[in-house]
Design a protein around this motif. Sequence first.
Motif, PDB file in Angstrom:
ATOM      1  N   CYS A 145      67.626 133.312  66.704  1.00 26.68           N
ATOM      2  CA  CYS A 145      66.970 134.525  66.233  1.00 26.68           C
ATOM      3  C   CYS A 145      67.842 135.287  65.241  1.00 26.68           C
ATOM      4  CB  CYS A 145      66.639 135.426  67.420  1.00 26.68           C
ATOM      5  SG  CYS A 145      65.486 134.665  68.589  1.00 26.68           S
ATOM      6  N   LEU A 177      58.881 127.037  68.139  1.00 24.50           N
ATOM      7  CA  LEU A 177      58.014 127.479  69.232  1.00 24.50           C
ATOM      8  C   LEU A 177      56.789 126.585  69.386  1.00 24.50           C
ATOM      9  CD1 LEU A 177      58.174 131.379  68.926  1.00 24.50           C
ATOM     10  CD2 LEU A 177      59.433 129.870  70.462  1.00 24.50           C
ATOM     11  N   ILE A 222      65.628 130.164  73.181  1.00 26.84           N
ATOM     12  CA  ILE A 222      65.389 131.278  72.255  1.00 26.84           C
ATOM     13  C   ILE A 222      66.663 132.114  72.295  1.00 26.84           C
ATOM     14  CG2 ILE A 222      63.923 133.253  71.690  1.00 26.84           C
ATOM     15  CD1 ILE A 222      61.661 131.868  73.242  1.00 26.84           C
ATOM     16  N   LEU A 271      67.790 136.876  71.300  1.00 25.82           N
ATOM     17  CA  LEU A 271      66.517 137.538  71.009  1.00 25.82           C
ATOM     18  C   LEU A 271      66.726 138.972  70.533  1.00 25.82           C
ATOM     19  CD1 LEU A 271      63.410 137.484  71.060  1.00 25.82           C
ATOM     20  CD2 LEU A 271      63.523 138.150  73.476  1.00 25.82           C
ATOM     21  N   GLU A 317      59.034 140.162  69.290  1.00 27.46           N
ATOM     22  CA  GLU A 317      58.950 140.165  70.759  1.00 27.46           C
ATOM     23  C   GLU A 317      57.489 140.151  71.203  1.00 27.46           C
ATOM     24  OE1 GLU A 317      60.984 142.925  73.413  1.00 27.46           O
ATOM     25  OE2 GLU A 317      62.409 143.209  71.791  1.00 27.46           O
ATOM     26  N   TYR A 342      54.930 139.065  69.653  1.00 29.35           N
ATOM     27  CA  TYR A 342      54.312 137.769  69.378  1.00 29.35           C
ATOM     28  C   TYR A 342      54.658 136.757  70.465  1.00 29.35           C
ATOM     29  CZ  TYR A 342      52.582 133.723  66.895  1.00 29.35           C
ATOM     30  OH  TYR A 342      51.868 132.595  66.564  1.00 29.35           O
ATOM     31  N   LEU A 343      55.850 136.874  71.015  1.00 26.00           N
ATOM     32  CA  LEU A 343      56.285 135.937  72.055  1.00 26.00           C
ATOM     33  C   LEU A 343      55.476 136.068  73.345  1.00 26.00           C
ATOM     34  CD1 LEU A 343      60.196 135.864  72.041  1.00 26.00           C
ATOM     35  CD2 LEU A 343      58.650 133.991  71.485  1.00 26.00           C
ATOM     36  N   ILE A 355      65.996 132.182  77.481  1.00 23.03           N
ATOM     37  CA  ILE A 355      66.109 133.229  76.464  1.00 23.03           C
ATOM     38  C   ILE A 355      67.438 133.934  76.673  1.00 23.03           C
ATOM     39  CG2 ILE A 355      65.078 135.335  75.534  1.00 23.03           C
ATOM     40  CD1 ILE A 355      62.421 134.448  76.817  1.00 23.03           C
ATOM     41  N   LEU A 391      58.116 141.817  78.040  1.00 23.51           N
ATOM     42  CA  LEU A 391      58.643 140.460  77.892  1.00 23.51           C
ATOM     43  C   LEU A 391      59.517 140.091  79.090  1.00 23.51           C
ATOM     44  CD1 LEU A 391      59.609 138.697  74.695  1.00 23.51           C
ATOM     45  CD2 LEU A 391      61.205 138.554  76.596  1.00 23.51           C
TER      46      LEU A 391
END
Length: 307
Positions: free
Chosen positions: A73, A124, A140, A143, A151, A153-154, A181, A193
């Motif tokens: 990231c 992804l 990931i 992050l 975030e 979108y994840l 992550i 998240l």
Amino acid sequence: MSDRSSLPSSIDDTLGLLERGGYVPDRALATVLFLALKLKRPLFLEGEAGVGKTEIAKVLSAVLGRKLIRLQCYEGLDVASAVYEWNYAGQMMAIRLAEAGGGVDRGALESDLFSERYLVRRPLLDALELHEGGPPVLLIDELDRTDEAFEAYLLEILSDFQVSVPEFGTVKAAEPPIVVITSNRTREIHDALKRRCLYHWVDYPSVERELAILHARVPDAPERLSREIVAFVSKLRDRELFKSPGVAETLDWAQALMELDTVALDPDIVADTLGVLLKYQDDIQRMQGSEIRKVLDDIRAEMASQH
């Protein structure tokens, strides 16, 4: 575990899996990792840089024989880099060839342009595919370097292990990947998240555990030198430095000292190699001269008292 790709069946199995990969875990980490694998939930690892968070995903991949898919990231990371994009050059070439051939069936052409053939899978989306050996390990990494929009979108991916591609459809994993992550906690990650994950804080190891890690990773290091290295790094972490050295720096320093044929620490060799441990000039300046000698004297006194 007879099958290399099979998941551990207990906490003790998980401890053994990590140890086979050269990782020296504590039981709390092995427990949360076992549960994440058993419940098929992402594992969220937070802690200072260099404490071994990323290494856990690498060990899982190596020992289980699963493909490692890494999404590193960074600020400004977007869908095109992280999830998918279309091969625009290939699509334009196809359009020109179709036009040159005449009699273009626009419906068929459009269907072909947005087919699997031109879909470029980024980490992804690639992680939702089945790979040899079983579902891959999706790392990931860091992050906290991205922004909150990424975030968000994840969330779909971590909730349902699927990605919506507007021109193509929804791609759903037949079996969820193993998701790890990591965050160095340079900013807080949103609760929405975190709730989708099992959480573990990876702290600096105890002196005993760091010594075991050093033995596992740099087995040729003399015992006295190994103990002095670990004790010195531990003392540095007790000081108010801008960035304390992580386990990664401990291992780098041990390997550097081995290259210099060092058998025991002395003020000169520490001063000359301090840049392997510390990455900020203010920290290096703070530890120069009498400070190094003082730390070494403390270490020697403590080691003498143990005998």
